[in-house]
Scaffold this motif. Structure first.
Motif, PDB file in Angstrom:
ATOM      1  N   GLU A  35      70.354  60.273  34.484  1.00  0.00           N
ATOM      2  CA  GLU A  35      69.565  61.494  34.642  1.00  0.00           C
ATOM      3  C   GLU A  35      70.389  62.730  34.283  1.00  0.00           C
ATOM      4  N   ASP A  36      71.685  62.714  34.636  1.00  0.00           N
ATOM      5  CA  ASP A  36      72.565  63.821  34.249  1.00  0.00           C
ATOM      6  C   ASP A  36      72.695  63.908  32.734  1.00  0.00           C
ATOM      7  N   LEU A  37      72.824  62.754  32.098  1.00  0.00           N
ATOM      8  CA  LEU A  37      72.935  62.725  30.642  1.00  0.00           C
ATOM      9  C   LEU A  37      71.673  63.282  29.996  1.00  0.00           C
ATOM     10  N   ILE A  38      70.529  62.909  30.540  1.00  0.00           N
ATOM     11  CA  ILE A  38      69.262  63.414  29.996  1.00  0.00           C
ATOM     12  C   ILE A  38      69.179  64.924  30.159  1.00  0.00           C
ATOM     13  N   ARG A  39      69.573  65.417  31.350  1.00  0.00           N
ATOM     14  CA  ARG A  39      69.528  66.859  31.606  1.00  0.00           C
ATOM     15  C   ARG A  39      70.429  67.615  30.649  1.00  0.00           C
ATOM     16  N   LYS A  40      71.661  67.145  30.506  1.00  0.00           N
ATOM     17  CA  LYS A  40      72.596  67.803  29.600  1.00  0.00           C
ATOM     18  C   LYS A  40      72.147  67.639  28.144  1.00  0.00           C
ATOM     19  N   GLY A  41      71.560  66.484  27.873  1.00  0.00           N
ATOM     20  CA  GLY A  41      71.110  66.224  26.510  1.00  0.00           C
ATOM     21  C   GLY A  41      69.993  67.146  26.069  1.00  0.00           C
ATOM     22  N   ARG A  42      69.118  67.529  26.992  1.00  0.00           N
ATOM     23  CA  ARG A  42      68.022  68.434  26.623  1.00  0.00           C
ATOM     24  C   ARG A  42      68.552  69.736  26.042  1.00  0.00           C
ATOM     25  N   ASP A  43      69.636  70.236  26.630  1.00  0.00           N
ATOM     26  CA  ASP A  43      70.195  71.495  26.156  1.00  0.00           C
ATOM     27  C   ASP A  43      70.788  71.331  24.758  1.00  0.00           C
ATOM     28  N   ILE A  44      71.474  70.202  24.521  1.00  0.00           N
ATOM     29  CA  ILE A  44      72.043  69.957  23.199  1.00  0.00           C
ATOM     30  C   ILE A  44      70.924  69.808  22.163  1.00  0.00           C
ATOM     31  N   GLU A  45      69.870  69.083  22.528  1.00  0.00           N
ATOM     32  CA  GLU A  45      68.775  68.822  21.589  1.00  0.00           C
ATOM     33  C   GLU A  45      68.143  70.112  21.086  1.00  0.00           C
ATOM     34  N   ARG A  46      67.845  71.015  22.009  1.00  0.00           N
ATOM     35  CA  ARG A  46      67.154  72.236  21.585  1.00  0.00           C
ATOM     36  C   ARG A  46      68.061  73.092  20.706  1.00  0.00           C
ATOM     37  N   ARG A  47      69.364  73.137  21.024  1.00  0.00           N
ATOM     38  CA  ARG A  47      70.296  73.922  20.207  1.00  0.00           C
ATOM     39  C   ARG A  47      70.423  73.340  18.801  1.00  0.00           C
ATOM     40  N   VAL A  48      70.580  72.050  18.734  1.00  0.00           N
ATOM     41  CA  VAL A  48      70.784  71.392  17.438  1.00  0.00           C
ATOM     42  C   VAL A  48      69.538  71.509  16.570  1.00  0.00           C
ATOM     43  N   LEU A  49      68.363  71.312  17.163  1.00  0.00           N
ATOM     44  CA  LEU A  49      67.138  71.404  16.372  1.00  0.00           C
ATOM     45  C   LEU A  49      66.929  72.821  15.858  1.00  0.00           C
ATOM     46  N   ALA A  50      67.162  73.822  16.719  1.00  0.00           N
ATOM     47  CA  ALA A  50      66.988  75.206  16.283  1.00  0.00           C
ATOM     48  C   ALA A  50      67.935  75.543  15.143  1.00  0.00           C
ATOM     49  N   ARG A  51      69.174  75.074  15.229  1.00  0.00           N
ATOM     50  CA  ARG A  51      70.133  75.343  14.158  1.00  0.00           C
ATOM     51  C   ARG A  51      69.704  74.639  12.872  1.00  0.00           C
ATOM     52  N   ALA A  52      69.198  73.424  12.989  1.00  0.00           N
ATOM     53  CA  ALA A  52      68.766  72.688  11.798  1.00  0.00           C
ATOM     54  C   ALA A  52      67.587  73.367  11.114  1.00  0.00           C
TER      55      ALA A  52
ATOM     56  N   CYS B  42      62.165  71.384  23.360  1.00  0.00           N
ATOM     57  CA  CYS B  42      62.506  71.808  21.991  1.00  0.00           C
ATOM     58  C   CYS B  42      61.412  72.702  21.419  1.00  0.00           C
ATOM     59  N   LEU B  43      60.162  72.368  21.682  1.00  0.00           N
ATOM     60  CA  LEU B  43      59.044  73.180  21.217  1.00  0.00           C
ATOM     61  C   LEU B  43      59.126  74.583  21.813  1.00  0.00           C
ATOM     62  N   VAL B  44      59.336  74.663  23.122  1.00  0.00           N
ATOM     63  CA  VAL B  44      59.401  75.962  23.801  1.00  0.00           C
ATOM     64  C   VAL B  44      60.548  76.796  23.227  1.00  0.00           C
ATOM     65  N   ASP B  45      61.677  76.164  22.974  1.00  0.00           N
ATOM     66  CA  ASP B  45      62.827  76.887  22.438  1.00  0.00           C
ATOM     67  C   ASP B  45      62.541  77.424  21.043  1.00  0.00           C
ATOM     68  N   LEU B  46      61.909  76.631  20.187  1.00  0.00           N
ATOM     69  CA  LEU B  46      61.573  77.090  18.834  1.00  0.00           C
ATOM     70  C   LEU B  46      60.579  78.245  18.881  1.00  0.00           C
ATOM     71  N   LEU B  47      59.598  78.149  19.757  1.00  0.00           N
ATOM     72  CA  LEU B  47      58.613  79.230  19.873  1.00  0.00           C
ATOM     73  C   LEU B  47      59.269  80.518  20.348  1.00  0.00           C
ATOM     74  N   TYR B  48      60.204  80.398  21.281  1.00  0.00           N
ATOM     75  CA  TYR B  48      60.909  81.595  21.769  1.00  0.00           C
ATOM     76  C   TYR B  48      61.721  82.223  20.642  1.00  0.00           C
ATOM     77  N   ARG B  49      62.465  81.411  19.905  1.00  0.00           N
ATOM     78  CA  ARG B  49      63.296  81.949  18.821  1.00  0.00           C
ATOM     79  C   ARG B  49      62.430  82.557  17.718  1.00  0.00           C
ATOM     80  N   TRP B  50      61.271  81.973  17.477  1.00  0.00           N
ATOM     81  CA  TRP B  50      60.336  82.557  16.504  1.00  0.00           C
ATOM     82  C   TRP B  50      59.804  83.892  17.030  1.00  0.00           C
ATOM     83  N   ARG B  51      59.444  83.932  18.317  1.00  0.00           N
ATOM     84  CA  ARG B  51      58.828  85.127  18.884  1.00  0.00           C
ATOM     85  C   ARG B  51      59.774  86.317  18.864  1.00  0.00           C
TER      86      ARG B  51
END
Length: 292
Positions: A254-271, A106-115
């Motif tokens: 493990e699949d749920l965690i992998r898929k969940g990471r993608d949802i988490e970063r999208r949702v946090l960035a939108r919030a 999530c941190l990496v995604d926010l930094l990319y969107r900021w950059r």
């Protein structure tokens, strides 16, 4: 804009107040008298609470001391209608403090969107309860990094350091980008309305630890993530944004965690985007979120 066109500044006004006739007319008239042009306006009547919510985007001729003059004029109107209100200059990005633990997607995604200029934020610091070496592959782009380890015995002192950072950097928003520590009631109250958490579950279900494992045990067909404002009640703050993804019986934790990471970063960035664009207005235990 040509060389001879006067420069204009854009502001966002948000407000909520007891509902009564004349609110919209009062705001639009006052902005007209100030020489402002309304570019967008959205409103909502909460009939159950008899409360009115509004978000107005307007532009106005730039001038020295403009923000102070607007605040004085709008403040007088706000007193008349008993409004809670904010006024934001869109040219000034929000000062954001980012908190992270082991998982940094999530941190990496926010930094990319900021950059790339997608998020109107100005990161003032990154705080982690783990050392910088854990995130050695992440480019922090010169943002100050603060390693603030925490134990049950040192939690109060560590949170005081976080609060001092918030004050010294002029932080306007704290983002818990998978910061796996529970904030105390005291710090949560200090950051009320300006601290966003991403919970790796579709709240209110599967609160607390290991939500993907909880979801797996229940055989769910959808997983999700929830971004919410932090309060003293664990994972029960006003919800800003959510999303889900369909899964099947063949998916492992493990699949749920992998898929969940993608949802988490999208949702946090939108919030975060919703917050810095002043589109989320608190409404008790809920939020009013105006359109994208």
């Amino acid at each position: 804009m040509t060389r001879d066109t006067p420069a204009r500044s854009t502001f966002i006004l948000t407000l909520d107040c007891p509902n009564r006739p004349g609110i919209v007319a009062g705001i639009s008239t006052r902005l007209f008298e100030l020489g402002a042009n309304i570019a967008d306006a959205q409103q909502y009547d909460d009939t159950g609470q008899d409360r009115f919510f509004m978000r107005v985007v307007f532009d106005i001729a730039a001038a020295d001391g403009l923000a102070g003059r607007l605040e004085a004029e709008i403040g007088a109107l706000a007193a008349q209608f008993a409004m809670r209100w904010t006024l934001s200059d869109t040219a000034r990005p929000a000062r954001v403090l980012l908190l992270v633990s082991k998982f940094d997607h999530c941190l990496v995604d926010l930094l990319y969107r900021w950059r790339i200029g997608e998020l109107a934020i100005a990161p003032v610091g990154i705080v982690s309860n783990h050392p910088r070496t854990l995130h050695a592959d992440v480019d922090f782009h010169g943002i100050p990094f603060h390693h603030l380890p925490v134990t049950p015995q040192t939690r109060a002192a560590q949170e005081e350091e976080i609060w001092q950072l918030v004050q010294s950097t002029g932080t306007e928003l704290v983002v818990l980008a998978r910061y796996m520590q529970i904030l105390s009631d005291g710090l949560a109250r200090k950051l009320a309305g300006r601290c966003i958490n991403i919970h790796h579950s579709f709240l209110p279900g599967f609160k607390g630890a290991r939500p993907y494992h909880q979801a797996f045990e229940r055989g769910v067909k959808l997983i999700g993530a929830t971004a919410h404002y932090v309060t003293g009640d664990l994972d029960e703050g006003p919800i800003i944004e959510q999303d889900v993804e369909r899964i099947s019986h063949a998916d492992t934790p493990e699949d749920l965690i992998r898929k969940g990471r993608d949802i988490e970063r999208r949702v946090l960035a939108r919030a975060v985007r919703i917050h810095v664009e002043r589109r989320a207005l608190p409404n008790g235990r809920k939020t009013v979120v105006f359109g994208h």
